[in-house]
Design a protein around this motif. Structure first.
Motif, PDB file in Angstrom:
ATOM      1  N   PHE A  78       0.834  -1.196   0.000  1.00  0.00           N
ATOM      2  CA  PHE A  78       0.000   0.000   0.000  1.00  0.00           C
ATOM      3  C   PHE A  78       0.871   1.251   0.000  1.00  0.00           C
ATOM      4  N   SER A  79       1.871   1.271   0.857  1.00  0.00           N
ATOM      5  CA  SER A  79       2.783   2.415   0.957  1.00  0.00           C
ATOM      6  C   SER A  79       3.544   2.610  -0.352  1.00  0.00           C
ATOM      7  N   LYS A  86       1.045   6.859  -7.252  1.00  0.00           N
ATOM      8  CA  LYS A  86       0.106   7.964  -7.083  1.00  0.00           C
ATOM      9  C   LYS A  86       0.773   9.255  -6.620  1.00  0.00           C
ATOM     10  N   LYS A  87       2.099   9.211  -6.416  1.00  0.00           N
ATOM     11  CA  LYS A  87       2.910  10.391  -6.085  1.00  0.00           C
ATOM     12  C   LYS A  87       2.427  11.134  -4.833  1.00  0.00           C
ATOM     13  N   LYS A  88       2.053  10.373  -3.801  1.00  0.00           N
ATOM     14  CA  LYS A  88       1.627  11.001  -2.557  1.00  0.00           C
ATOM     15  C   LYS A  88       2.803  11.119  -1.602  1.00  0.00           C
ATOM     16  N   SER A  89       2.687  12.024  -0.678  1.00  0.00           N
ATOM     17  CA  SER A  89       3.731  12.249   0.317  1.00  0.00           C
ATOM     18  C   SER A  89       3.840  11.032   1.239  1.00  0.00           C
TER      19      SER A  89
END
Length: 118
Positions: A78-79, A86-89
């Motif tokens: 998931f991480s 998804k280029k999330k922080s």
């Protein structure tokens, strides 16, 4: 991700009587892991997490970091997907994982569910 030391810290912060939390979302909100909903005229002003118990929030986020580092688990995949695809922080992903820890149901890892435990 949750070992003895962090479990005792969680119990110390929450206590053993969980009757004061009507739902799992009430517990998540009290921990300070629920995203705010600041919206006016259809325009989103902020999605930061709410203020809450900073000590419990820190413990849960540290457990989320540990869970995301363990290989071949749901939290690791998931991480990885959230950060790379998804280029999330990274920190936002860890808060999401900590939020998953606080849910009211038992968690069963989909990978380990199909493997036989000897």
């Amino acid at each position: 991700g949750v070992k003895e030391r962090s479990a005792t810290s969680i119990i110390a912060e929450l206590g053993v009587d969980m009757k004061m939390f009507a739902t799992a979302s009430a517990l998540v909100s009290w921990c300070g892991l629920r995203p705010r909903n600041e919206e006016s005229a259809g325009r989103i002003k902020g999605r930061r997490i709410v203020h809450g118990n900073k000590y419990l929030r820190t413990i849960l986020i540290e457990c989320a970091w540990a869970a995301s580092k363990k290989q071949k688990t749901f939290f690791n995949r998931f991480s990885y997907i959230q950060v790379t695809a998804k280029k999330k922080s990274r920190m936002k992903v860890q808060v999401a994982i900590a939020n998953m820890f606080s849910k009211d149901q038992d968690y069963i890892d989909p990978i380990l569910k199909h493997q036989k435990v000897a």
